[in-house]
Design a protein around this motif. Sequence first.
Motif, mmCIF file in Angstrom:
data_model
loop_
_atom_site.group_PDB
_atom_site.id
_atom_site.type_symbol
_atom_site.label_atom_id
_atom_site.label_comp_id
_atom_site.label_asym_id
_atom_site.label_seq_id
_atom_site.Cartn_x
_atom_site.Cartn_y
_atom_site.Cartn_z
ATOM 1 N N LYS A 192 3.874 -11.412 9.457
ATOM 2 C CA LYS A 192 4.127 -10.998 10.845
ATOM 3 C C LYS A 192 3.516 -9.648 11.187
ATOM 4 N N GLY A 193 2.983 -8.933 10.200
ATOM 5 C CA GLY A 193 2.376 -7.647 10.487
ATOM 6 C C GLY A 193 2.505 -6.682 9.323
ATOM 7 N N PHE A 194 2.514 -5.396 9.652
ATOM 8 C CA PHE A 194 2.568 -4.329 8.667
ATOM 9 C C PHE A 194 3.974 -3.731 8.668
ATOM 10 N N GLU A 195 4.665 -3.865 7.541
ATOM 11 C CA GLU A 195 6.029 -3.370 7.423
ATOM 12 C C GLU A 195 5.989 -1.976 6.789
ATOM 13 N N ILE A 196 6.364 -0.947 7.566
ATOM 14 C CA ILE A 196 6.366 0.435 7.096
ATOM 15 C C ILE A 196 7.767 0.768 6.619
ATOM 16 N N MET A 197 7.893 1.206 5.348
ATOM 17 C CA MET A 197 9.213 1.400 4.754
ATOM 18 C C MET A 197 9.299 2.748 4.049
ATOM 19 N N ASP A 198 10.481 3.335 4.144
ATOM 20 C CA ASP A 198 10.817 4.558 3.434
ATOM 21 C C ASP A 198 11.505 4.171 2.128
ATOM 22 N N LEU A 199 10.957 4.586 0.996
ATOM 23 C CA LEU A 199 11.526 4.210 -0.289
ATOM 24 C C LEU A 199 12.775 5.000 -0.645
ATOM 25 N N MET A 200 13.099 6.025 0.143
ATOM 26 C CA MET A 200 14.327 6.774 -0.106
ATOM 27 C C MET A 200 15.518 6.094 0.565
ATOM 28 N N GLU A 201 15.347 5.688 1.818
ATOM 29 C CA GLU A 201 16.448 5.077 2.566
ATOM 30 C C GLU A 201 16.273 3.577 2.743
ATOM 31 N N PHE A 202 15.099 3.042 2.395
ATOM 32 C CA PHE A 202 14.802 1.611 2.479
ATOM 33 C C PHE A 202 15.027 1.062 3.889
ATOM 34 N N GLN A 203 14.608 1.844 4.867
ATOM 35 C CA GLN A 203 14.592 1.393 6.253
ATOM 36 C C GLN A 203 13.148 1.124 6.638
ATOM 37 N N SER A 204 12.943 0.072 7.428
ATOM 38 C CA SER A 204 11.566 -0.327 7.730
ATOM 39 C C SER A 204 11.404 -0.663 9.199
ATOM 40 N N VAL A 205 10.139 -0.658 9.634
ATOM 41 C CA VAL A 205 9.769 -1.047 10.989
ATOM 42 C C VAL A 205 8.449 -1.783 10.907
ATOM 43 N N THR A 206 8.276 -2.797 11.767
ATOM 44 C CA THR A 206 7.056 -3.607 11.769
ATOM 45 C C THR A 206 6.114 -3.132 12.865
ATOM 46 N N ILE A 207 4.847 -2.934 12.514
ATOM 47 C CA ILE A 207 3.822 -2.604 13.505
ATOM 48 C C ILE A 207 2.666 -3.593 13.325
ATOM 49 N N PRO A 208 1.896 -3.844 14.414
ATOM 50 C CA PRO A 208 2.174 -3.467 15.803
ATOM 51 C C PRO A 208 3.236 -4.379 16.410
ATOM 52 N N GLN A 209 3.716 -4.012 17.568
ATOM 53 C CA GLN A 209 4.720 -4.823 18.243
ATOM 54 C C GLN A 209 4.100 -6.114 18.776
ATOM 55 N N GLU A 210 4.932 -7.158 18.839
ATOM 56 C CA GLU A 210 4.447 -8.467 19.297
ATOM 57 C C GLU A 210 3.870 -8.397 20.705
ATOM 58 N N GLU A 211 4.508 -7.615 21.571
ATOM 59 C CA GLU A 211 4.012 -7.532 22.960
ATOM 60 C C GLU A 211 2.651 -6.841 23.028
ATOM 61 N N ASP A 212 2.396 -5.887 22.124
ATOM 62 C CA ASP A 212 1.084 -5.234 22.112
ATOM 63 C C ASP A 212 -0.008 -6.223 21.706
ATOM 64 N N LEU A 213 0.280 -7.078 20.723
ATOM 65 C CA LEU A 213 -0.694 -8.084 20.315
ATOM 66 C C LEU A 213 -0.943 -9.090 21.432
ATOM 67 N N ARG A 214 0.119 -9.527 22.091
ATOM 68 C CA ARG A 214 -0.056 -10.500 23.184
ATOM 69 C C ARG A 214 -0.888 -9.908 24.310
ATOM 70 N N LEU B 284 0.835 -1.189 0.000
ATOM 71 C CA LEU B 284 0.000 0.000 0.000
ATOM 72 C C LEU B 284 0.875 1.246 0.000
ATOM 73 N N PHE B 285 0.476 2.247 -0.749
ATOM 74 C CA PHE B 285 1.166 3.532 -0.741
ATOM 75 C C PHE B 285 0.549 4.421 0.329
ATOM 76 N N LEU B 286 1.388 4.889 1.267
ATOM 77 C CA LEU B 286 0.959 5.862 2.258
ATOM 78 C C LEU B 286 1.363 7.251 1.768
ATOM 79 N N LYS B 287 1.286 8.245 2.634
ATOM 80 C CA LYS B 287 1.561 9.622 2.214
ATOM 81 C C LYS B 287 3.014 9.800 1.807
ATOM 82 N N THR B 288 3.949 9.331 2.631
ATOM 83 C CA THR B 288 5.370 9.486 2.329
ATOM 84 C C THR B 288 6.112 8.161 2.357
ATOM 85 N N LYS B 289 5.438 7.071 2.712
ATOM 86 C CA LYS B 289 6.082 5.771 2.817
ATOM 87 C C LYS B 289 5.202 4.716 2.154
#
Length: 512
Positions: A314-336, A302-307
Amino acid sequence: MTKPKGKGDDLKYVVWKPPVRVEFLVLSSLSIRPVQRSNTFTRMMRPGRDSPDLSSVLVDSLAEGSHDKSYHPLSFHCYGKHGGTYTLYAATPDERNEWRRRMKEAIGARRAAQAEGSVFQVETITDDTSLPSAHHPGLITGRISCSLPFAKDGHSLVAVGSEDGIWIGMLHQPDTLQRVVSVKHVTQLAFLEEQGSLLVLADKVLHSIDIESIVPTPVPRQHAHQPVLGLQRLSRQGKHVDFFSVGRQAGRILVVYKQRRGLDSVFCVLEVADRVSGNASLATGFRTAREFFLPSDSTDLLFLKTKICVLMSKGFEIMDLMEFQSVTIPQEEDLRRLGKRASTCKPLAMFRLREDEFFLCYDEYGMYVDKRGAPSRSPPVIEWEGIASHAAWHPPYILLFGPTFIEIRHVESGRLAQIITGQDIRCIWDGRGLIRPEGFDEFDDPRTPRVHAVLDDSEMSSSFSTNQPHSRSPPKRQHVVVLAPTERLVVPGTRYSPSLLSVADTLPVYVP
């Protein structure tokens, strides 16, 4: 549904399953044969026996004075993840028919009330479809998988893709649909209006086709480019494409498609280039910008506003297409902490509610999160009635697609607003894949439909038979529809939940 506990004066009936919404009930036909009475069967039907699978509507006097030697079953099915098929047994045909009559009246009254207060109405695109290979003007053959409305030369058109090709015609004029591309197993469509390019994913290969070559302008404009005939391959040779997504970021129009390498997801980013270029490699109008991979399988992007957001197991991987760094949300502990597990949850979609809040859609529930991916409300989770295979967004409503019904919920309250029933229901357009000129968004008008579906809503699909499990089922009807918003959605003060904040409440009066 209840089951008895205790005996004599201590006998109580305990609810063993939650109440079922009446609109989820479907009655069977009356072709089920009566069940012969026997001592064993009569004992099983007596009150006090813990047998929830054989519920009874018998009365003691019937067992004593009736000469009918049969029990007469009434079967019905409850849709949803808490539903199932149930059979009630009456002592006489008249009693069974009275139960059936009253249940039909209740179901009809409930559906009429829902239709009166509906926020979406079903409008036909076409129902002239056929699964076998038979061809005549306006007939779409093969299993339909996708659709896309678009505009060209001032006309509203619609493209429909199936396993037999691509059909294009005037929107809401089924007789004008004609097959324009004979290609097998079409699964996705997108249209880049400024470039005049129709993107097609067919048989696991991503193509581009010049829209002028299949829908020519009646009076060609001066200095118009010569249309390129045929499909132009965009994906690499020998690599299967699972899906693609198009969007605009930082002033660029990007096409991202996914290929699989082992258990990894490999993504290729294409940038739309200027057709007028001396570079022969840009003959298709696209150039490869970058590649990246994620060490897991993925199902959508999915295309977001800037990412971008990649839907992973395992979840939703949010990535920056300029630097190609990503983070997964939500955290495993929040789901548990919420009693959920990432391994059992299938991500479907992510929607922006406001600048600092998002809504994550899974197959069985939805979750409110802040921009860091942490739960943002209490309670943060909405449980669906069914198990969804696709989710679409028409503010302020979320549309959840299952095989037998579409579940429509108000996003602010989570309240169920409408149910649309049928068989073999699939979302074939969720509002994505249409890239208009920058600064132009027809979705600014809440009356603009942004969801298409295909379903079988014939009479045959609204009943079931339990006494002929091996009978040949009739061919399924493919009714291609648009879910058009009603005035209850777009006119302030007339919505389903008038006390709740809605997009419609904050919009100025619409002037045609």
